[in-house]
Design an enzyme around this catalytic site. Sequence first.
Site, PDB file in Angstrom:
ATOM      1  N   HIS A 153       0.827  -1.284   0.000  1.00 45.43           N
ATOM      2  CA  HIS A 153       0.045  -0.064   0.154  1.00 45.43           C
ATOM      3  C   HIS A 153       0.970   1.267   0.089  1.00 45.43           C
ATOM      4  CE1 HIS A 153      -3.467  -2.631   1.608  1.00 45.43           C
ATOM      5  NE2 HIS A 153      -3.317  -2.717   0.336  1.00 45.43           N
TER       6      HIS A 153
ATOM      7  N   GLU B 230      -6.928 -10.938  18.412  1.00 47.15           N
ATOM      8  CA  GLU B 230      -8.415 -11.731  18.173  1.00 47.15           C
ATOM      9  C   GLU B 230      -8.386 -12.505  16.873  1.00 47.15           C
ATOM     10  OE1 GLU B 230     -10.457  -8.226  18.801  1.00 47.15           O
ATOM     11  OE2 GLU B 230     -10.497  -7.792  16.811  1.00 47.15           O
TER      12      GLU B 230
HETATM   13  C1  BJW Z   1      -2.749  -6.429  16.712  1.00 48.74           C
HETATM   14  C2  BJW Z   1      -2.121  -5.797  17.795  1.00 48.74           C
HETATM   15  C3  BJW Z   1      -0.854  -6.194  18.220  1.00 48.74           C
HETATM   16  C4  BJW Z   1      -3.922  -4.831  16.781  1.00 48.74           C
HETATM   17  N1  BJW Z   1      -0.441  -7.476  17.985  1.00 48.74           N
HETATM   18  N2  BJW Z   1      -2.057  -7.902  16.316  1.00 48.74           N
HETATM   19  C5  BJW Z   1     -12.698  -8.078  -3.064  1.00 48.74           C
HETATM   20  C6  BJW Z   1     -13.939  -8.180  -2.159  1.00 48.74           C
HETATM   21  C7  BJW Z   1     -14.288  -6.947  -1.582  1.00 48.74           C
HETATM   22  C8  BJW Z   1     -13.717  -5.815  -1.664  1.00 48.74           C
HETATM   23  C9  BJW Z   1     -12.725  -5.650  -2.764  1.00 48.74           C
HETATM   24  C10 BJW Z   1     -12.268  -7.091  -3.254  1.00 48.74           C
HETATM   25  N3  BJW Z   1     -11.244  -6.393  -3.873  1.00 48.74           N
HETATM   26  C11 BJW Z   1     -10.985  -5.154  -4.083  1.00 48.74           C
HETATM   27  C12 BJW Z   1     -11.855  -4.754  -3.315  1.00 48.74           C
HETATM   28  C13 BJW Z   1     -12.185  -3.204  -2.832  1.00 48.74           C
HETATM   29  C14 BJW Z   1     -11.256  -2.796  -1.671  1.00 48.74           C
HETATM   30  C15 BJW Z   1     -11.398  -3.502  -0.589  1.00 48.74           C
HETATM   31  O1  BJW Z   1     -10.534  -4.450  -0.190  1.00 48.74           O
HETATM   32  N4  BJW Z   1     -12.233  -3.332   0.420  1.00 48.74           N
HETATM   33  C16 BJW Z   1     -12.705  -4.072   1.371  1.00 48.74           C
HETATM   34  C17 BJW Z   1     -12.380  -3.201   2.720  1.00 48.74           C
HETATM   35  C18 BJW Z   1     -14.136  -4.383   1.692  1.00 48.74           C
HETATM   36  N5  BJW Z   1      -9.669  -2.781  -2.246  1.00 48.74           N
HETATM   37  C19 BJW Z   1      -9.269  -1.955  -2.685  1.00 48.74           C
HETATM   38  O2  BJW Z   1     -10.051  -0.840  -3.357  1.00 48.74           O
HETATM   39  C20 BJW Z   1      -7.786  -1.977  -3.525  1.00 48.74           C
HETATM   40  N6  BJW Z   1      -7.550  -1.707  -4.850  1.00 48.74           N
HETATM   41  C21 BJW Z   1      -8.275  -2.560  -5.835  1.00 48.74           C
HETATM   42  O3  BJW Z   1      -8.941  -3.493  -5.397  1.00 48.74           O
HETATM   43  O4  BJW Z   1      -7.776  -2.079  -6.964  1.00 48.74           O
HETATM   44  C22 BJW Z   1      -8.506  -2.639  -8.179  1.00 48.74           C
HETATM   45  C23 BJW Z   1      -9.724  -1.790  -8.319  1.00 48.74           C
HETATM   46  C24 BJW Z   1      -9.438  -0.644  -9.185  1.00 48.74           C
HETATM   47  C25 BJW Z   1     -10.717   0.085  -9.402  1.00 48.74           C
HETATM   48  C26 BJW Z   1     -11.784  -0.050  -9.053  1.00 48.74           C
HETATM   49  C27 BJW Z   1     -12.206  -1.233  -8.254  1.00 48.74           C
HETATM   50  C28 BJW Z   1     -11.091  -2.095  -7.842  1.00 48.74           C
HETATM   51  C29 BJW Z   1      -6.942  -0.960  -2.672  1.00 48.74           C
HETATM   52  C30 BJW Z   1      -6.969  -1.165  -1.211  1.00 48.74           C
HETATM   53  C31 BJW Z   1      -6.122   0.081  -0.531  1.00 48.74           C
HETATM   54  C32 BJW Z   1      -6.247  -0.089   1.043  1.00 48.74           C
HETATM   55  N7  BJW Z   1      -5.531   1.302   1.290  1.00 48.74           N
HETATM   56  C33 BJW Z   1      -5.547   1.358   2.867  1.00 48.74           C
HETATM   57  C34 BJW Z   1      -5.233   2.778   3.229  1.00 48.74           C
HETATM   58  C35 BJW Z   1      -3.602   2.999   2.827  1.00 48.74           C
HETATM   59  C36 BJW Z   1      -3.058   4.255   2.943  1.00 48.74           C
HETATM   60  C37 BJW Z   1      -3.153   4.919   4.408  1.00 48.74           C
HETATM   61  O5  BJW Z   1      -2.477   4.265   5.185  1.00 48.74           O
HETATM   62  O6  BJW Z   1      -4.072   6.029   4.581  1.00 48.74           O
HETATM   63  O7  BJW Z   1      -4.624   0.398   3.378  1.00 48.74           O
HETATM   64  S1  BJW Z   1      -7.112   0.810   3.824  1.00 48.74           S
HETATM   65  C38 BJW Z   1      -6.391   0.427   5.123  1.00 48.74           C
HETATM   66  O8  BJW Z   1      -6.591  -1.075   5.276  1.00 48.74           O
HETATM   67  C39 BJW Z   1      -4.802   0.284   4.887  1.00 48.74           C
HETATM   68  C40 BJW Z   1      -4.332  -1.130   5.591  1.00 48.74           C
HETATM   69  O9  BJW Z   1      -3.052  -1.328   4.895  1.00 48.74           O
HETATM   70  C41 BJW Z   1      -5.413  -1.893   5.120  1.00 48.74           C
HETATM   71  C42 BJW Z   1      -5.546  -3.000   5.929  1.00 48.74           C
HETATM   72  O10 BJW Z   1      -5.745  -2.996   7.348  1.00 48.74           O
HETATM   73  P1  BJW Z   1      -4.969  -3.516   8.354  1.00 48.74           P
HETATM   74  O11 BJW Z   1      -3.641  -3.429   8.273  1.00 48.74           O
HETATM   75  O12 BJW Z   1      -5.419  -5.142   8.296  1.00 48.74           O
HETATM   76  O13 BJW Z   1      -5.620  -3.069   9.768  1.00 48.74           O
HETATM   77  P2  BJW Z   1      -6.774  -3.061  10.387  1.00 48.74           P
HETATM   78  O14 BJW Z   1      -6.916  -2.079  11.369  1.00 48.74           O
HETATM   79  O15 BJW Z   1      -7.862  -3.534   9.677  1.00 48.74           O
HETATM   80  O16 BJW Z   1      -6.474  -4.275  11.572  1.00 48.74           O
HETATM   81  C43 BJW Z   1      -5.460  -4.242  12.571  1.00 48.74           C
HETATM   82  C44 BJW Z   1      -5.332  -5.858  13.141  1.00 48.74           C
HETATM   83  O17 BJW Z   1      -4.215  -5.720  14.070  1.00 48.74           O
HETATM   84  C45 BJW Z   1      -6.531  -6.172  13.864  1.00 48.74           C
HETATM   85  O18 BJW Z   1      -7.081  -7.572  13.542  1.00 48.74           O
HETATM   86  C46 BJW Z   1      -5.940  -6.209  15.426  1.00 48.74           C
HETATM   87  O19 BJW Z   1      -6.889  -7.088  16.300  1.00 48.74           O
HETATM   88  C47 BJW Z   1      -4.621  -6.611  15.340  1.00 48.74           C
HETATM   89  N8  BJW Z   1      -4.037  -5.845  16.164  1.00 48.74           N
HETATM   90  N9  BJW Z   1      -2.911  -4.647  17.956  1.00 48.74           N
HETATM   91  C48 BJW Z   1      -1.176  -8.014  17.119  1.00 48.74           C
HETATM   92  N10 BJW Z   1      -0.458  -5.304  19.367  1.00 48.74           N
END
Ligand code: BJW
Length: 244
Positions: A117, A214
């Site tokens: 990302h 979790e």
């Molecule tokens: C701990 C802890 C500790 C806490 N120890 N653990 C298929 C199905 C459905 C939807 C889609 C699909 N394919 C694509 C999509 C759409 C979309 C998507 O996925 N949406 C879903 C949310 C439903 N995807 C996209 O749009 C992607 N692009 C794409 O598909 O392009 C093709 C396309 C083109 C044109 C039109 C349509 C499609 C791009 C996705 C980009 C995501 N960007 C972000 C923001 C980045 C910029 C920024 O930082 O501001 O990336 S979103 C955000 O979520 C960020 C993260 O990298 C990403 C993942 O989050 P992450 O890292 O998992 O964090 P959390 O907070 O969710 O979880 C934290 C975890 O840690 C928790 O489980 C806690 O329990 C745990 N934890 N403390 C261990 N101490």
Amino acid sequence: MDFKSEFKEKFKKAKSLLFFTGAGISAESGIATFRGKDGLWNKLKPEELASFSAFMKNPDMVWEWYQYRRNIVEGTLPNSGHYAIAELEKYYNVDVVTQNVDNLHERAGSTKIDELHGSIVRNFCVDCNTFYNHQDFEFDNKVPRCKKCNGLIRPDVVWFGENLRGHAFPNGERKAKECDICFVVGTSAIVYPAAYIPITAKQYGAYIVEINLEPTELSDQADYSIYGKSGEILPQILRLVNNN
Ligand code: BJW
Ligand code: ZN
């Protein structure tokens, strides 16, 4: 911690480890996660901040949000989880495929990293694609303009609806196919296509170890789920190397 003996055997025999990481691994460095109880997106709407259309609609506001987060990232340090992964390079072929934009794996010393990302410390012009890093400007809370074409400068992160840039995703897929163990650390595993990485690793025979506070979307597919803080569990996994 007493790890499952099946895992200890796999870990002893493994040559290639893949760490697929998310915001949770940086939580203990003081960087907020996106979802969950104290998640950034409990208070702020992702669609108003993390999409290209949001940026074009209100570039100063989106820039200010990233500038706020950039300051937090610059003011923090990697934690014991990041360092344990870097240290494992002494004993294994270690790859990191991260969804994080905070460059803490690099600062901890990991050498093979794919940033799915992007990175919050890089920026580029939306019109001519010229790259700027944070030293190139006195970045403040107003969106800066390109020195070449006066276009808006945006952070080099991947927003919703945008394709993942460069080779990061194909590299991640290749590493998923090659690894012996895939550790899935601190991610809710709901954002695609990133979340395909551990699924691919599983399909190609890797042993999947999840480390999270979790259960997540991935837990059903994991061979071993370890619940707790990654900053505590990863150093204990590193210690297994010397006990093996
Ligand atoms: C701990 C802890 C500790 C806490 N120890 N653990 C298929 C199905 C459905 C939807 C889609 C699909 N394919 C694509 C999509 C759409 C979309 C998507 O996925 N949406 C879903 C949310 C439903 N995807 C996209 O749009 C992607 N692009 C794409 O598909 O392009 C093709 C396309 C083109 C044109 C039109 C349509 C499609 C791009 C996705 C980009 C995501 N960007 C972000 C923001 C980045 C910029 C920024 O930082 O501001 O990336 S979103 C955000 O979520 C960020 C993260 O990298 C990403 C993942 O989050 P992450 O890292 O998992 O964090 P959390 O907070 O969710 O979880 C934290 C975890 O840690 C928790 O489980 C806690 O329990 C745990 N934890 N403390 C261990 N101490
Ligand atoms: Zn430009």
